[in-house]
Each structure stands twice: as C-alpha cells, then as structure tokens.
Design a protein around this motif. Sequence first.
Motif, PDB file in Angstrom:
ATOM      1  N   SER A 192       0.836  -1.213   0.000  1.00 42.86           N
ATOM      2  CA  SER A 192       0.000   0.000   0.000  1.00 42.86           C
ATOM      3  C   SER A 192       0.865   1.254   0.000  1.00 42.86           C
ATOM      4  N   LEU A 193       1.904   1.260  -0.848  1.00 43.73           N
ATOM      5  CA  LEU A 193       2.835   2.384  -0.867  1.00 43.73           C
ATOM      6  C   LEU A 193       2.185   3.625  -1.462  1.00 43.73           C
ATOM      7  N   GLN A 194       2.507   4.762  -0.868  1.00 44.64           N
ATOM      8  CA  GLN A 194       2.131   6.070  -1.402  1.00 44.64           C
ATOM      9  C   GLN A 194       3.409   6.883  -1.539  1.00 44.64           C
ATOM     10  N   VAL A 195       3.634   7.417  -2.727  1.00 44.71           N
ATOM     11  CA  VAL A 195       4.906   8.068  -3.043  1.00 44.71           C
ATOM     12  C   VAL A 195       4.670   9.533  -3.387  1.00 44.71           C
ATOM     13  N   LEU A 196       5.412  10.408  -2.727  1.00 50.93           N
ATOM     14  CA  LEU A 196       5.346  11.840  -2.988  1.00 50.93           C
ATOM     15  C   LEU A 196       6.737  12.330  -3.366  1.00 50.93           C
ATOM     16  N   ALA A 197       6.893  12.754  -4.623  1.00 42.93           N
ATOM     17  CA  ALA A 197       8.168  13.300  -5.086  1.00 42.93           C
ATOM     18  C   ALA A 197       8.259  14.777  -4.711  1.00 42.93           C
ATOM     19  N   VAL A 198       9.425  15.186  -4.235  1.00 45.02           N
ATOM     20  CA  VAL A 198       9.643  16.571  -3.825  1.00 45.02           C
ATOM     21  C   VAL A 198      10.663  17.207  -4.764  1.00 45.02           C
ATOM     22  N   HIS A 199      10.245  18.281  -5.449  1.00 42.38           N
ATOM     23  CA  HIS A 199      11.093  18.993  -6.409  1.00 42.38           C
ATOM     24  C   HIS A 199      11.492  20.350  -5.836  1.00 42.38           C
ATOM     25  N   GLY A 200      12.730  20.745  -6.104  1.00 40.55           N
ATOM     26  CA  GLY A 200      13.130  22.086  -5.728  1.00 40.55           C
ATOM     27  C   GLY A 200      12.348  23.137  -6.497  1.00 40.55           C
ATOM     28  N   ASP A 201      12.085  22.860  -7.772  1.00 37.63           N
ATOM     29  CA  ASP A 201      11.288  23.755  -8.612  1.00 37.63           C
ATOM     30  C   ASP A 201      10.635  22.935  -9.714  1.00 37.63           C
ATOM     31  N   ALA A 202       9.780  23.600 -10.478  1.00 32.94           N
ATOM     32  CA  ALA A 202       8.996  22.902 -11.498  1.00 32.94           C
ATOM     33  C   ALA A 202       9.831  22.484 -12.701  1.00 32.94           C
ATOM     34  N   GLN A 203      11.039  23.022 -12.850  1.00 40.25           N
ATOM     35  CA  GLN A 203      11.856  22.736 -14.017  1.00 40.25           C
ATOM     36  C   GLN A 203      12.812  21.559 -13.820  1.00 40.25           C
ATOM     37  N   GLY A 204      13.126  21.231 -12.592  1.00 47.06           N
ATOM     38  CA  GLY A 204      14.136  20.212 -12.331  1.00 47.06           C
ATOM     39  C   GLY A 204      13.547  18.904 -11.838  1.00 47.06           C
ATOM     40  N   PRO A 205      14.364  17.859 -11.835  1.00 42.14           N
ATOM     41  CA  PRO A 205      13.907  16.557 -11.336  1.00 42.14           C
ATOM     42  C   PRO A 205      13.712  16.603  -9.825  1.00 42.14           C
ATOM     43  N   ALA A 206      12.984  15.633  -9.303  1.00 44.72           N
ATOM     44  CA  ALA A 206      12.809  15.530  -7.858  1.00 44.72           C
ATOM     45  C   ALA A 206      14.156  15.260  -7.197  1.00 44.72           C
ATOM     46  N   ASN A 207      14.370  15.820  -6.020  1.00 43.25           N
ATOM     47  CA  ASN A 207      15.589  15.523  -5.270  1.00 43.25           C
ATOM     48  C   ASN A 207      15.326  14.744  -3.985  1.00 43.25           C
ATOM     49  N   ARG A 208      14.072  14.661  -3.577  1.00 42.26           N
ATOM     50  CA  ARG A 208      13.678  13.881  -2.420  1.00 42.26           C
ATOM     51  C   ARG A 208      12.409  13.101  -2.751  1.00 42.26           C
ATOM     52  N   ILE A 209      12.209  11.990  -2.038  1.00 40.19           N
ATOM     53  CA  ILE A 209      10.919  11.302  -2.089  1.00 40.19           C
ATOM     54  C   ILE A 209      10.477  11.039  -0.658  1.00 40.19           C
TER      55      ILE A 209
END
Length: 255
Positions: A192-209
């Motif tokens: 039952s995993l739920q994943v939230l990607a955290v991006h520094g900004d809208a232009q770059g890839p996620a740096n945290r999950i």
Amino acid sequence: MTDPILDLTEDAFLGGQLRLMQLKSGHRAGHDAVLLAAATAARSGDRVVDLGAGVGVAGLAVARRVAGIDLVLVEIDAALAGLARTNADANAIQADVIVLDVEADATAYAAAGLGPDSVDAVLMNPPFNDPVRHRISPDTARGTAHMATATTLSKWVHAARRILRSRGTLTLLWRADGIAEVFSALDHGFGSLQVLAVHGDAQGPANRILIRATKGGRAPTQILPALMLNDEQGVPNKRVQEVLAGKGSLLLANP
C-alpha cells in the motif's frame, strides 16, 4: 540565538510553534525533517517512533500537530539524544528518548521497550548519501548523519517492520534517485505504498521522495501529485510555506 558556551543555536520551527536547540556545527535539521513530520500519519493515542531522531525535530513536530501521541525518539548519539530530551521538555512535549543504534538487534530493542509489533507509526530519515558519489564531511557527526552504507536502508526498514504492528505505517524520506532502493527495501513485509516526489522547482527533477508504507498492506502503489518547493518563477510555494509554518500537513498524512 546562539549559546557561546555550549556552541548551540536555538532555532524556530513550525513558524515558532517549536523552539529547538541544536549544535551550531555538524548535522542541522531543516526542511527535510519538517516535511517528514508533515507526511506522517498519526492519531491521538498512537505510539509513534522517530528512528534516528537527532535533536528530535521531526518527532516533536508530529507531536505538536497531533496531540496525545505516545512519542519515542531513538538516537544513537548520546549528546543529540540529550538535546532531544531538552527540546521535548522545553516545548512541554512528553517524549521517551532512547539512546540506541537503529541497526541494533531485536533483543536490544526489546530491552529499550520497543518489542515486536508494539508501535503504530514509524518515521525516519536515514543517512542517504552514497560515499562513493558524495564527499564525506570532515565533521564526524555530519558524516554519520548523512552517509549510508550498502545496507543502511534495508536495516532501518527491517527495524521499523519489526516494531510496527500489523497495518502500522512507516513514513520515510530518501534521495529521489534512490527510489529503486526504497522499493526493494520495502518489498518484504510492506505494501500500500504512497509516493510523494519533492522537487526544488517545477523545471528540475525531484531531489527527495517521501514514502508511506503499510505493514501487511496490499493496496496498489500510488504516485501522488508532486510537491514543488518553488513555482515556475522561483517563488516559494505558498502551500509548502504553510506546511513549514505548521499550518497544515501533506497528503501522505491523510488517514
């Protein structure tokens, strides 16, 4: 405010709802800890364990948001654990602070009052930098806090799985480029995993999950709408600023 004798700083979190002492040098808590807390699902009466708690920022932030939890802060460094106790007392939050290696065996956990199947929720931000790809800090405490071995994640997840009750939840923060490692570590015993990607900004890839996993869960994995710390113009995201100010939580914290 800085204490020149103890070389500590007193820092405000959650818009001043928490005022916490931490070392001036070495690992210092920031946005990661607050976001982890805001992603942690807990209800009054739950036993909540913060593994690798440091000075207690994430666990205490959960306790500030959710009244009546039974909070346990686990930290290997006795000096940081002492600061965690000081911080809990200073903020009138009841917390049991335990000096314990997260990777210790079941006997050590049981002796510390954390037996198998005894906890409702675990949150953690394990050391996640790969020493092959990242320069190790000359500061011993900072290096310990950030650098992972090949088995760090699996051992921390194993510890969480052991103490969690069936249907208990684990919330963890990790590097976004290590998402495959997280899925592998959670493959045994969690679902039952739920994943939230955290991006520094809208232009770059996620740096945290941020990932919430349920012990014994069987629901399909969900990828939630990504969290942007800054918008397209580089302006701080209003919703994120509210969360950092202690005025709300993230989707992962929903029941």
